[in-house]
Design an enzyme around this catalytic site. Structure first.
Site, PDB file in Angstrom:
ATOM      1  N   ASP A 213      -8.064  -6.642  13.527  1.00 49.53           N
ATOM      2  CA  ASP A 213      -7.729  -7.978  14.010  1.00 49.53           C
ATOM      3  C   ASP A 213      -8.642  -8.400  15.161  1.00 49.53           C
ATOM      4  OD1 ASP A 213      -6.714  -6.031  15.657  1.00 49.53           O
ATOM      5  OD2 ASP A 213      -4.626  -6.654  15.491  1.00 49.53           O
TER       6      ASP A 213
ATOM      7  N   ASP B  19       0.822  -1.210   0.000  1.00 48.17           N
ATOM      8  CA  ASP B  19       0.000   0.000   0.000  1.00 48.17           C
ATOM      9  C   ASP B  19       0.859   1.264   0.000  1.00 48.17           C
ATOM     10  OD1 ASP B  19      -2.596  -0.688  -0.311  1.00 48.17           O
ATOM     11  OD2 ASP B  19      -3.247  -0.208   1.714  1.00 48.17           O
TER      12      ASP B  19
END
Length: 708
Positions: A441, A288
């Site tokens: 997460d 990214d």
């Protein structure tokens, strides 16, 4: 007549010849020239054939040696004092440099220019702390004046009879006595009761959280005592053939990264050397990065491993939305992902051992309810500075105690975002990666738990990584880690209540996982030790017992440090630093809970890449796997290109900063410690003093990496 030996003769020996070597007062040593002679150990009983050593000469020699030793001790003490003075001068120079630079936590730098951020929420929080500071300074002056006027309180309890006499209208008193007596009455009637109530509430929360910590430690001791650990159904056998005798399902490995050119080589190199059949594994490098140079370097690295035969692909998103969660979500939408059964995730600074998949994937065999296998982190730079050592204590307790106990007894814990293997079916059934919080997460772990999936934590499988070395990076990381859970709690609470899991699992999620460990812990740490305790010094009618200030925190710090026994010398700095970090964690918790502006901050944790050099050497020592006719990338040229690119674009430089909230709290605590002297509160004084110094060091950014 033969000489006889007596037991006291050896005790009287003091005359061994020595040579003193001294280069400077800090570097000296004594070397023994010869072994003791028999005369030093014999006691002569009238044997004239053996002349005895003159007593006066021996005494004179011993006196000279004693003089030398004392002189050397004095030189060594002088050297220590010189070293301390040098350290203090260096500290003063660092403080002067920090103050002169004027860089604070509200400034960022872009292309060498300082830009002030719009931090409305943070400024309001800072303003509240400043109000407390100015009020405390005003009250300190008032209390000191009262002390010299004869208002002596040896204990928090007031002498009400004396106070009644002074407040009696018929009593003749000075204007100051009248004002101070009115102030004391206001404290007694209006300020002390609500403050004492708040203090008692925080003490109760403190005791509940301490009990939770104690239960976790007892669970860990039980696991160690009984040697409980997850065991895989069947170990892998033949790597290359991948036949029916072994268990080699299709595994997708993902490495998300963003502008992390310091560490990309080590993670890609480590993943490409995993021991797993090449036909059963695919590696996705999910880049990214918005820096063209970093993109070029990562592409070159991927190309190199492709030429060596690794099954690896490079992906770069055109539309970069959703941070890491968006990156992982985009990668999972690829058409070829449906061919794979499991996905392993490693952040850019993680280096799995070659046998990582062999030790984690077999746990999924014949265990259809298992959704996640999480490995433990180990840290290559844990001894780099004081900050990394203190982080290691926290993270060692997190993995050794929290993750392991919850994994063994509950089959649930928060996914750590990396160094784990997911069953892709579990991800899909739970809704996949969502960009709604900064803790994607934990989000996926909670949703998977609500869908009935079980987790396993492997404490004996480690994956190397880095911890932040600068306070700035650590502070931003902790802000994200503590604001995200509160965002998630607000979003997941209805789903938890409506879910079909058992009542006790819902209670564990709501009250233990979220409220106690994510909300109550930062709340009482900041409120009790940074606000209420200083206020009780100025309002002594409300008290905090010594066991709350000293004994229980010390016990909890002792329990926290047990998983990292080599860190015991840092137990006091650890206790003080945890309270210091409470201001950042409390601010983050409030931001996440009430959806304030800073709750959605996402800053990639800065990496130093200290482990990458060793990994590159290891890869070179293994063997050069380059095929004939394939050009080997010249890393020297690439580094030179990076250097030139940085010079052209005005490469961003690191700087230490001044952290205003921490500095304000430092002065508040030091002011309260000065006030505690007037009430002769010993433990409270020392705690406030050392805690204030701790805030001062952190506020001046003197605890982590020093870059100028």
């Amino acid at each position: 007549m033969a000489p006889s030996f007596d037991w006291w003769a050896k005790e009287s020996h003091r005359g061994t010849p020595v040579v003193v070597k001294m280069e400077n007062p800090n570097n000296w040593s004594m070397v023994e020239l010869e072994a003791p002679s028999e005369d030093d150990f014999l006691y002569h009983n009238g044997d004239v054939s053996m002349p005895s050593r003159p007593k006066g000469k021996a005494r004179n020699k011993n006196a000279k040696q004693l003089t030398w030793v004392l002189l050397l001790k004095a030189h060594k003490a002088a050297g220590c004092l010189t070293s301390i003075a040098t350290a203090l001068l260096s500290l003063a120079a660092a403080i002067r440099l920090r103050v002169a630079s004027g860089r604070t936590d509200t400034d960022t730098e872009t292309s060498g220019e300082r830009v002030t951020e719009n931090l409305t929420v943070k400024s309001k929080f800072y303003s509240c702390i400043k109000v407390f500071l100015w009020v405390s300074l005003l009250l300190l002056g008032f209390e000191v004046a009262a002390y010299y006027k004869g208002w002596h309180f040896g204990a928090p309890d007031l002498q009400l009879k004396h106070l009644y006499t002074l407040t009696n209208p018929l009593t003749v008193k000075s204007v100051f006595d009248s004002l101070y007596s009115r102030w004391v009455l206001i404290r007694v009637e209006y300020l002390a009761p609500p403050l004492q109530f708040l203090a008692n509430a925080c003490i109760l929360l403190f005791l509940i959280q301490s009990l939770d910590r104690l239960v976790l430690c007892l669970g860990c001791f039980w696991i160690k005592f009984k040697k409980i650990k997850p065991v895989a159904k069947q170990a892998t056998v033949d790597l290359e053939s991948g036949d029916a005798d072994g268990y080699f399902p299709m595994v997708l490995v993902q490495i998300p990264m963003c502008n992390e050119k310091e560490v990309y080589q080590q993670s890609i190199g480590a993943v490409c050397t995993l021991d797993w059949p090449k036909s059963k594994i695919l590696i996705q490098v999910l880049d990214d990065s918005d820096d063209p140079t970093t993109q070029l370097l990562i592409k070159e690295e991927v190309h190199k491993w492709q030429q060596e035969g690794a099954n690896i692909v490079y992906r770069h998103r055109v539309i970069r939305e959703g941070y890491k969660a968006g990156n992982l979500k985009s990668a999972m939408n690829c058409s070829y992902v449906k061919e794979y059964e499991f996905v392993a995730i490693f952040d850019a600074d993680f280096q799995p051992n070659p046998d990582f998949l062999q030790r984690t994937v077999p746990h999924f065999k014949d265990n259809k309810e298992l959704g996640l296998v999480q490995a433990r982190w180990s840290f290559v730079n844990k001894d780099e500075n004081l900050l990394t050592r203190l982080q290691h204590i926290n993270l060692a307790f997190h993995f050794e105690v929290e993750q392991q106990v919850n994994g063994i007894f509950l089959n649930f814990f928060g996914f750590n975002g990396t160094a784990g293997v997911w069953r892709i079916k579990a991800l899909e059934e739970s809704g996949g990666w969502l960009e709604r919080t900064t803790v994607e997460d934990m989000d996926i772990a909670v949703r998977a738990h609500l869908h009935g999936w079980k987790f396993i934590f492997l404490n004996d499988v480690e994956c190397q990584c880095e911890v932040p070395e600068s306070y700035e990076a650590y502070r931003k990381q902790q802000h994200r880690w503590h604001s995200g859970p509160m965002q998630l709690f607000r979003l997941c609470l209805p789903a938890i209540i409506r879910s079909k899991i058992s009542i006790w699992k819902k209670g564990n999620l709501i009250f233990l996982f979220f409220l106690l460990r994510k909300l109550i812990l930062p709340f009482y740490s900041f409120t009790l030790f940074c606000i209420i305790l200083p206020m009780t010094m100025f309002i002594p009618e409300a008290t905090l017992p010594s066991w709350v200030v000293c004994y229980i925190p010390a016990t909890m710090s002792f329990l926290n440090i047990l998983p990292a026994p080599k860190s015991f010398p840092f137990i006091v700095p650890y206790l003080l630093f945890e309270n210091t970090m409470s201001v950042t964690k409390f601010n983050a918790m409030i931001s996440g809970l009430f959806q304030l502006g800073s709750a959605y901050e996402w800053v990639v944790t800065k990496k130093s890449g200290r482990s990458s050099e060793g990994d590159l050497i290891t890869l070179v020592e293994k063997e050069p796997l380059y095929q004939r006719g394939v050009s080997v990338p010249d890393f020297g040229e690439i580094r030179e290109e990076i250097k030139q690119q940085g010079q052209k674009t005005g490469k961003k430089k690191k700087h230490n900063r001044i952290y205003t909230k921490e500095l304000a709290l430092a002065f508040l605590l030091l002011t309260a410690s000065a006030r505690s002297l007037l009430s002769a509160q010993g433990i409270h004084f020392y705690f406030l003093l050392f805690q204030g110094v701790s805030f001062l060091l952190v506020g001046l950014d003197l605890i982590g990496e020093q870059v100028g």
